[in-house]
Design a protein around this motif. Structure first.
Motif, PDB file in Angstrom:
ATOM      1  N   ALA A 231      -1.281   3.303  -8.952  1.00 23.45           N
ATOM      2  CA  ALA A 231      -0.830   3.216  -7.562  1.00 23.45           C
ATOM      3  C   ALA A 231       0.016   1.973  -7.303  1.00 23.45           C
ATOM      4  CB  ALA A 231      -2.029   3.224  -6.617  1.00 23.45           C
TER       5      ALA A 231
ATOM      6  N   THR B  83       5.756   0.220  -8.560  1.00 24.38           N
ATOM      7  CA  THR B  83       6.741   0.362  -7.492  1.00 24.38           C
ATOM      8  C   THR B  83       8.005   1.003  -8.000  1.00 24.38           C
ATOM      9  OG1 THR B  83       7.640  -1.860  -7.823  1.00 24.38           O
ATOM     10  CG2 THR B  83       5.800  -1.630  -6.277  1.00 24.38           C
TER      11      THR B  83
ATOM     12  N   PRO C 257       0.797  -1.232   0.000  1.00 24.14           N
ATOM     13  CA  PRO C 257       0.000   0.000   0.000  1.00 24.14           C
ATOM     14  C   PRO C 257       0.828   1.279   0.000  1.00 24.14           C
ATOM     15  CG  PRO C 257      -0.026  -0.988   2.188  1.00 24.14           C
ATOM     16  CD  PRO C 257       0.672  -1.964   1.272  1.00 24.14           C
ATOM     17  N   ARG C 258       2.128   1.213   0.313  1.00 23.84           N
ATOM     18  CA  ARG C 258       2.933   2.437   0.386  1.00 23.84           C
ATOM     19  C   ARG C 258       3.079   3.131  -0.959  1.00 23.84           C
ATOM     20  NH1 ARG C 258       8.791   0.032   1.884  1.00 23.84           N
ATOM     21  NH2 ARG C 258       7.883  -2.018   1.646  1.00 23.84           N
ATOM     22  N   THR C 259       2.910   2.409  -2.051  1.00 21.71           N
ATOM     23  CA  THR C 259       3.098   3.030  -3.362  1.00 21.71           C
ATOM     24  C   THR C 259       1.942   3.933  -3.760  1.00 21.71           C
ATOM     25  OG1 THR C 259       2.203   1.060  -4.437  1.00 21.71           O
ATOM     26  CG2 THR C 259       4.586   1.169  -4.167  1.00 21.71           C
ATOM     27  N   ALA C 260       0.774   3.729  -3.193  1.00 24.56           N
ATOM     28  CA  ALA C 260      -0.387   4.555  -3.552  1.00 24.56           C
ATOM     29  C   ALA C 260      -0.144   6.022  -3.232  1.00 24.56           C
ATOM     30  CB  ALA C 260      -1.637   4.044  -2.832  1.00 24.56           C
ATOM     31  N   GLU C 261       0.392   6.314  -2.066  1.00 28.01           N
ATOM     32  CA  GLU C 261       0.647   7.704  -1.672  1.00 28.01           C
ATOM     33  C   GLU C 261       1.728   8.341  -2.544  1.00 28.01           C
ATOM     34  OE1 GLU C 261      -0.540  10.961   0.417  1.00 28.01           O
ATOM     35  OE2 GLU C 261      -1.417   8.949   0.543  1.00 28.01           O
ATOM     36  N   VAL C 262       2.729   7.555  -2.906  1.00 27.36           N
ATOM     37  CA  VAL C 262       3.799   8.069  -3.764  1.00 27.36           C
ATOM     38  C   VAL C 262       3.219   8.487  -5.112  1.00 27.36           C
ATOM     39  CG1 VAL C 262       5.921   7.474  -4.991  1.00 27.36           C
ATOM     40  CG2 VAL C 262       5.597   6.723  -2.629  1.00 27.36           C
TER      41      VAL C 262
ATOM     42  N   LYS D 224       0.179   9.195  -5.847  1.00 25.90           N
ATOM     43  CA  LYS D 224      -0.769  10.300  -5.696  1.00 25.90           C
ATOM     44  C   LYS D 224      -0.035  11.638  -5.756  1.00 25.90           C
ATOM     45  CE  LYS D 224      -3.409   9.847  -2.153  1.00 25.90           C
ATOM     46  NZ  LYS D 224      -4.099   9.926  -0.870  1.00 25.90           N
ATOM     47  N   ASN D 225       1.195  11.657  -5.268  1.00 29.45           N
ATOM     48  CA  ASN D 225       1.972  12.890  -5.184  1.00 29.45           C
ATOM     49  C   ASN D 225       3.166  12.931  -6.136  1.00 29.45           C
ATOM     50  OD1 ASN D 225       0.495  14.129  -2.952  1.00 29.45           O
ATOM     51  ND2 ASN D 225       1.261  12.384  -1.778  1.00 29.45           N
TER      52      ASN D 225
ATOM     53  N   LYS E 161       4.829  16.134  -7.648  1.00 23.99           N
ATOM     54  CA  LYS E 161       5.705  17.011  -6.867  1.00 23.99           C
ATOM     55  C   LYS E 161       7.174  16.779  -7.216  1.00 23.99           C
ATOM     56  CE  LYS E 161       2.761  17.219  -2.768  1.00 23.99           C
ATOM     57  NZ  LYS E 161       2.667  16.835  -1.349  1.00 23.99           N
TER      58      LYS E 161
END
Length: 133
Positions: A130, A133, A102-107, A109-110, A113
Protein backbone atom coordinates in the motif's frame (compact mmCIF):
# COMPACT_ATOMS: atom_id res chain seq x y z
CA UNK A 1 40.26 10.56 -4.79
CA UNK A 2 36.79 10.91 -3.32
CA UNK A 3 33.26 9.61 -3.75
CA UNK A 4 30.33 11.88 -3.00
CA UNK A 5 27.35 10.06 -1.50
CA UNK A 6 23.98 11.82 -1.44
CA UNK A 7 21.04 10.36 0.46
CA UNK A 8 17.46 11.59 0.65
CA UNK A 9 15.67 9.87 3.50
CA UNK A 10 12.31 10.43 5.14
CA UNK A 11 13.82 12.27 8.10
CA UNK A 12 17.11 13.66 6.76
CA UNK A 13 18.86 14.72 3.57
CA UNK A 14 22.58 13.91 3.78
CA UNK A 15 25.86 14.14 1.93
CA UNK A 16 29.04 12.26 2.75
CA UNK A 17 32.42 12.27 1.11
CA UNK A 18 34.58 9.18 1.46
CA UNK A 19 38.17 8.66 0.42
CA UNK A 20 39.63 5.62 -1.36
CA UNK A 21 39.99 3.81 1.98
CA UNK A 22 36.28 4.34 2.77
CA UNK A 23 36.99 6.90 5.48
CA UNK A 24 34.40 9.66 5.79
CA UNK A 25 36.24 12.93 5.18
CA UNK A 26 33.23 15.25 5.00
CA UNK A 27 29.55 15.15 5.84
CA UNK A 28 26.47 17.31 6.24
CA UNK A 29 22.77 16.78 6.92
CA UNK A 30 19.51 18.71 7.00
CA UNK A 31 16.11 17.61 8.31
CA UNK A 32 13.53 16.42 5.79
CA UNK A 33 9.75 16.18 6.11
CA UNK A 34 6.69 15.87 3.93
CA UNK A 35 4.23 18.65 3.22
CA UNK A 36 0.44 18.35 3.24
CA UNK A 37 -1.15 17.85 -0.17
CA UNK A 38 -3.06 20.80 -1.61
CA UNK A 39 -6.17 18.71 -2.25
CA UNK A 40 -6.26 17.14 1.21
CA UNK A 41 -4.23 18.05 4.34
CA UNK A 42 -4.13 14.33 5.26
CA UNK A 43 -2.08 13.62 2.12
CA UNK A 44 1.73 13.69 2.20
CA UNK A 45 3.92 14.96 -0.63
CA UNK A 46 7.62 15.69 -1.06
CA UNK A 47 8.82 19.05 -2.32
CA UNK A 48 11.28 17.89 -4.98
CA UNK A 49 12.75 21.37 -5.51
CA UNK A 50 13.44 21.75 -1.78
CA UNK A 51 15.04 18.30 -1.65
CA UNK A 52 17.33 19.07 -4.63
CA UNK A 53 18.31 22.35 -2.97
CA UNK A 54 19.05 20.56 0.32
CA UNK A 55 21.12 17.87 -1.41
CA UNK A 56 23.12 20.60 -3.14
CA UNK A 57 23.67 22.53 0.09
CA UNK A 58 24.73 19.37 1.92
CA UNK A 59 27.14 18.45 -0.88
CA UNK A 60 28.77 21.89 -0.78
CA UNK A 61 29.15 21.70 3.00
CA UNK A 62 30.48 18.11 2.95
CA UNK A 63 33.09 19.12 0.35
CA UNK A 64 34.33 22.18 2.28
CA UNK A 65 38.10 22.18 2.50
CA UNK A 66 38.47 19.33 0.00
CA UNK A 67 39.75 19.47 -3.57
CA UNK A 68 36.52 18.97 -5.54
CA UNK A 69 38.59 17.98 -8.58
CA UNK A 70 39.35 14.78 -6.66
CA UNK A 71 35.68 13.67 -6.71
CA UNK A 72 35.60 10.77 -9.16
CA UNK A 73 32.21 9.25 -8.33
CA UNK A 74 28.81 10.24 -7.03
CA UNK A 75 25.94 8.14 -5.75
CA UNK A 76 22.37 9.09 -4.93
CA UNK A 77 19.96 7.08 -2.82
CA UNK A 78 16.35 7.99 -2.16
CA UNK A 79 13.11 6.53 -0.90
CA UNK A 80 12.71 2.98 -2.13
CA UNK A 81 9.01 3.30 -2.87
CA UNK A 82 8.42 6.92 -3.93
CA UNK A 83 8.74 8.10 -7.48
CA UNK A 84 8.02 11.08 -9.66
CA UNK A 85 6.47 11.23 -13.11
CA UNK A 86 8.17 13.75 -15.39
CA UNK A 87 7.72 14.85 -18.98
CA UNK A 88 10.41 14.81 -21.70
CA UNK A 89 11.80 18.09 -20.37
CA UNK A 90 12.06 16.77 -16.79
CA UNK A 91 9.10 18.77 -15.46
CA UNK A 92 7.04 17.12 -12.74
CA UNK A 93 3.65 15.95 -13.98
CA UNK A 94 2.24 15.44 -10.49
CA UNK A 95 3.46 16.13 -6.95
CA UNK A 96 5.82 13.51 -5.52
CA UNK A 97 3.53 11.42 -3.30
CA UNK A 98 5.12 10.16 -0.08
CA UNK A 99 4.96 6.57 1.11
CA UNK A 100 3.24 8.03 4.19
CA UNK A 101 0.27 9.20 2.12
CA UNK A 102 -2.93 7.22 2.74
CA UNK A 103 -4.20 7.72 -0.84
CA UNK A 104 -1.94 4.97 -2.16
CA UNK A 105 -3.62 2.23 -0.11
CA UNK A 106 -6.84 2.37 -2.14
CA UNK A 107 -4.92 2.41 -5.42
CA UNK A 108 -2.97 -0.72 -4.52
CA UNK A 109 -6.10 -2.44 -3.25
CA UNK A 110 -7.61 -2.03 -6.72
CA UNK A 111 -4.46 -2.19 -8.88
CA UNK A 112 -5.66 -5.41 -10.54
CA UNK A 113 -8.39 -3.40 -12.31
CA UNK A 114 -5.67 -1.57 -14.25
CA UNK A 115 -2.82 -4.04 -14.56
CA UNK A 116 -2.25 -7.56 -13.24
CA UNK A 117 0.04 -7.46 -10.20
CA UNK A 118 2.44 -9.93 -11.84
CA UNK A 119 2.77 -7.63 -14.87
CA UNK A 120 3.37 -4.61 -12.64
CA UNK A 121 6.07 -6.57 -10.79
CA UNK A 122 7.71 -7.64 -14.06
CA UNK A 123 7.78 -4.12 -15.53
CA UNK A 124 8.64 -2.06 -12.46
CA UNK A 125 9.65 -4.31 -9.61
CA UNK A 126 6.82 -2.80 -7.57
CA UNK A 127 5.33 -5.21 -5.05
CA UNK A 128 1.75 -5.23 -3.80
CA UNK A 129 2.35 -2.84 -0.92
CA UNK A 130 0.00 0.00 0.00
CA UNK A 131 2.92 2.40 0.53
CA UNK A 132 4.17 2.17 -3.06
CA UNK A 133 3.57 5.48 -4.77
Amino acid sequence: MYSLCLDCGATNVRAMVVNEQGVIVGKAAQPNATLPGEENPEFHIWDANRIFKQLSECAVKALEGLDVKQVVAATVTTFGVDGALVDDAGNLLYPVISWKCPRTAEVMKNIGKYIPQEELNRISGVGAFAFNT
